[in-house]
Design an enzyme around this catalytic site. Sequence first.
Site, PDB file in Angstrom:
ATOM      1  N   LYS A  27      -6.975  -3.419   6.704  1.00 55.56           N
ATOM      2  CA  LYS A  27      -7.898  -2.368   7.144  1.00 55.56           C
ATOM      3  C   LYS A  27      -9.116  -2.935   7.851  1.00 55.56           C
ATOM      4  O   LYS A  27      -9.647  -2.310   8.777  1.00 55.56           O
ATOM      5  CB  LYS A  27      -8.341  -1.506   5.958  1.00 55.56           C
ATOM      6  CG  LYS A  27      -7.244  -0.579   5.479  1.00 55.56           C
ATOM      7  CD  LYS A  27      -7.795   0.564   4.655  1.00 55.56           C
ATOM      8  CE  LYS A  27      -6.682   1.529   4.289  1.00 55.56           C
ATOM      9  NZ  LYS A  27      -7.117   2.589   3.411  1.00 55.56           N
ATOM     10  N   LYS A  38      -1.666   7.484   7.510  1.00 56.21           N
ATOM     11  CA  LYS A  38      -2.582   8.500   8.060  1.00 56.21           C
ATOM     12  C   LYS A  38      -3.320   7.969   9.266  1.00 56.21           C
ATOM     13  O   LYS A  38      -3.739   8.720  10.131  1.00 56.21           O
ATOM     14  CB  LYS A  38      -3.660   8.854   7.026  1.00 56.21           C
ATOM     15  CG  LYS A  38      -3.196   9.561   5.798  1.00 56.21           C
ATOM     16  CD  LYS A  38      -4.399   9.895   4.901  1.00 56.21           C
ATOM     17  CE  LYS A  38      -3.964  10.232   3.488  1.00 56.21           C
ATOM     18  NZ  LYS A  38      -4.157   9.160   2.515  1.00 56.21           N
ATOM     19  N   LYS A  44       4.192   0.578   8.160  1.00 55.89           N
ATOM     20  CA  LYS A  44       4.152   1.636   7.142  1.00 55.89           C
ATOM     21  C   LYS A  44       3.776   2.978   7.776  1.00 55.89           C
ATOM     22  O   LYS A  44       2.943   3.009   8.685  1.00 55.89           O
ATOM     23  CB  LYS A  44       3.088   1.239   6.106  1.00 55.89           C
ATOM     24  CG  LYS A  44       3.148   1.992   4.807  1.00 55.89           C
ATOM     25  CD  LYS A  44       2.073   1.497   3.842  1.00 55.89           C
ATOM     26  CE  LYS A  44       0.681   1.792   4.343  1.00 55.89           C
ATOM     27  NZ  LYS A  44      -0.376   1.583   3.353  1.00 55.89           N
TER      28      LYS A  44
HETATM   29  P1  TYM Z   1      -3.433   6.505  -0.335  1.00 54.89           P
HETATM   30  O1  TYM Z   1      -4.392   7.626  -0.187  1.00 54.89           O
HETATM   31  O2  TYM Z   1      -3.309   5.528   0.779  1.00 54.89           O
HETATM   32  O3  TYM Z   1      -1.983   7.064  -0.627  1.00 54.89           O
HETATM   33  C1  TYM Z   1      -1.721   7.983  -1.684  1.00 54.89           C
HETATM   34  C2  TYM Z   1      -0.393   7.629  -2.340  1.00 54.89           C
HETATM   35  O4  TYM Z   1       0.656   7.667  -1.367  1.00 54.89           O
HETATM   36  C3  TYM Z   1       1.362   6.429  -1.362  1.00 54.89           C
HETATM   37  N1  TYM Z   1       1.766   6.118   0.025  1.00 54.89           N
HETATM   38  C4  TYM Z   1       3.014   5.816   0.378  1.00 54.89           C
HETATM   39  N2  TYM Z   1       4.143   5.718  -0.335  1.00 54.89           N
HETATM   40  C5  TYM Z   1       5.268   5.409   0.351  1.00 54.89           C
HETATM   41  N3  TYM Z   1       5.290   5.179   1.692  1.00 54.89           N
HETATM   42  C6  TYM Z   1       4.188   5.267   2.445  1.00 54.89           C
HETATM   43  N4  TYM Z   1       4.212   5.064   3.765  1.00 54.89           N
HETATM   44  C7  TYM Z   1       2.961   5.601   1.791  1.00 54.89           C
HETATM   45  N5  TYM Z   1       1.681   5.764   2.211  1.00 54.89           N
HETATM   46  C8  TYM Z   1       0.968   6.077   1.099  1.00 54.89           C
HETATM   47  C9  TYM Z   1       0.372   5.406  -1.872  1.00 54.89           C
HETATM   48  O5  TYM Z   1       1.027   4.273  -2.408  1.00 54.89           O
HETATM   49  C10 TYM Z   1      -0.371   6.202  -2.918  1.00 54.89           C
HETATM   50  O6  TYM Z   1       0.349   6.207  -4.121  1.00 54.89           O
HETATM   51  N6  TYM Z   1      -5.866   3.361  -3.312  1.00 54.89           N
HETATM   52  C11 TYM Z   1      -5.063   4.532  -3.300  1.00 54.89           C
HETATM   53  C12 TYM Z   1      -5.711   5.729  -3.942  1.00 54.89           C
HETATM   54  C13 TYM Z   1      -6.239   5.504  -5.324  1.00 54.89           C
HETATM   55  C14 TYM Z   1      -5.465   5.410  -6.506  1.00 54.89           C
HETATM   56  C15 TYM Z   1      -6.420   5.235  -7.546  1.00 54.89           C
HETATM   57  C16 TYM Z   1      -4.110   5.438  -6.782  1.00 54.89           C
HETATM   58  C17 TYM Z   1      -7.537   5.392  -5.657  1.00 54.89           C
HETATM   59  N7  TYM Z   1      -7.665   5.228  -7.015  1.00 54.89           N
HETATM   60  C18 TYM Z   1      -6.022   5.089  -8.862  1.00 54.89           C
HETATM   61  C19 TYM Z   1      -3.713   5.301  -8.104  1.00 54.89           C
HETATM   62  C20 TYM Z   1      -4.659   5.118  -9.134  1.00 54.89           C
HETATM   63  C21 TYM Z   1      -4.767   4.885  -1.849  1.00 54.89           C
HETATM   64  O7  TYM Z   1      -5.472   4.520  -0.948  1.00 54.89           O
HETATM   65  O8  TYM Z   1      -3.720   5.718  -1.690  1.00 54.89           O
END
Ligand code: TYM
Length: 343
Positions: free
Chosen positions: A122, A208, A205
């Site tokens: 990032k 967003k 991947k």
């Molecule tokens: P974020 O917002 O990027 O994504 C949310 C969830 O979606 C999953 N994900 C994917 N899974 C499969 N293929 C993809 N292309 C894909 N893109 C996203 C992510 O793995 C995630 O599960 N850091 C985290 C948010 C967070 C969090 C937490 C998660 C903050 N605190 C505590 C679990 C526990 C994040 O940026 O997810």
Amino acid sequence: MHSMKNSGNTGKVRVFSGAQPSGDMHLGNYLGAFKNWARLQADHECIFCVVDLHAITLFQDPKILASQTREAAAAYIAAGVDPDRCILFNQSRVSGHAELAWIFNCVARVGWLGRMTQFKDKAGKNREKASVGLYIYPTLMAADILLYKASRVPVGADQKQHLELTRDIAQKFNNDFGVDFFPLVDPVITGEATRVMSLRDGNKKMSKSDPSEMSRINLTDDVDVIARKIQKARTDSGEIPDNVEGLKDRPEAANLIAIYAALSDQTRAQVCEDFGGRGFSNFKAALTELAVTVLGPITSEMKRLKDDPAYMDSILDAGAIKARELSEPVLREVRQIVGFLGV
Ligand code: TYM
């Protein structure tokens, strides 16, 4: 003795997960996360959070952050999260997340954070210009989970390294203070599509932040848009193989097969068996039909919820009250363990 058990009294294992309200939710979020969240609700005590504090590690327009936050919560519900059975709230409403993250910033080591691949991705080449928040983001994520002493965390494969860090932080906290307080979390990374790839490039991947709208299926896309994106998805010139070994070194084919398998609750092997020998145009027609059938109700439910911000706010308000209630005793104990006066 400080106990590692969940502080709730339901007797169920506690689950925590979240997603950032930093843009449209997409198929990767659904298959990697939300779908598994909905499944876990049946026999776990679930807490699902819209992580707005995480979102601002990259600048978010204040005029749209609130609506994106509601929209993220709407996506959870449309994907099957039931606000009557779990706690659904936005992170900034419970200040304990930020407080515990600060304590963890003093437990985690600079070197640990420097190894996080998501930060490297990032921040890109211009690391010096990245926000400090982006660098320490994983300590906030550890705080999110451990503030509730949750022990199972359903996520996509890209979050695995952050959860390993969460375990390291819990362990170091326990060691430093000579307590057996925080649990070591178990990542739950399941399903046939734990890492959904871009429809334009099978080595990237689905995300967003990809500038190409054609790279992802958004949970706000209508049926025609979903169909167009699948029709235009990149493929190779081969046929669908009749076994998964045949997907090796064919990232685009592997991705579409994984998506089909996850959407239809089958294994990739079954999908290969069914479609082996057919061309992509035939397979894409079937995938379009499946995607429209599964995602159509989700996108329309999201639209309905988006049009009712008062309802969404009432859900998030109620969730924040419950989350605060669960977190306060944990935080109080943490303050005692650390030695803060006036607890
Ligand atoms: P974020 O917002 O990027 O994504 C949310 C969830 O979606 C999953 N994900 C994917 N899974 C499969 N293929 C993809 N292309 C894909 N893109 C996203 C992510 O793995 C995630 O599960 N850091 C985290 C948010 C967070 C969090 C937490 C998660 C903050 N605190 C505590 C679990 C526990 C994040 O940026 O997810």
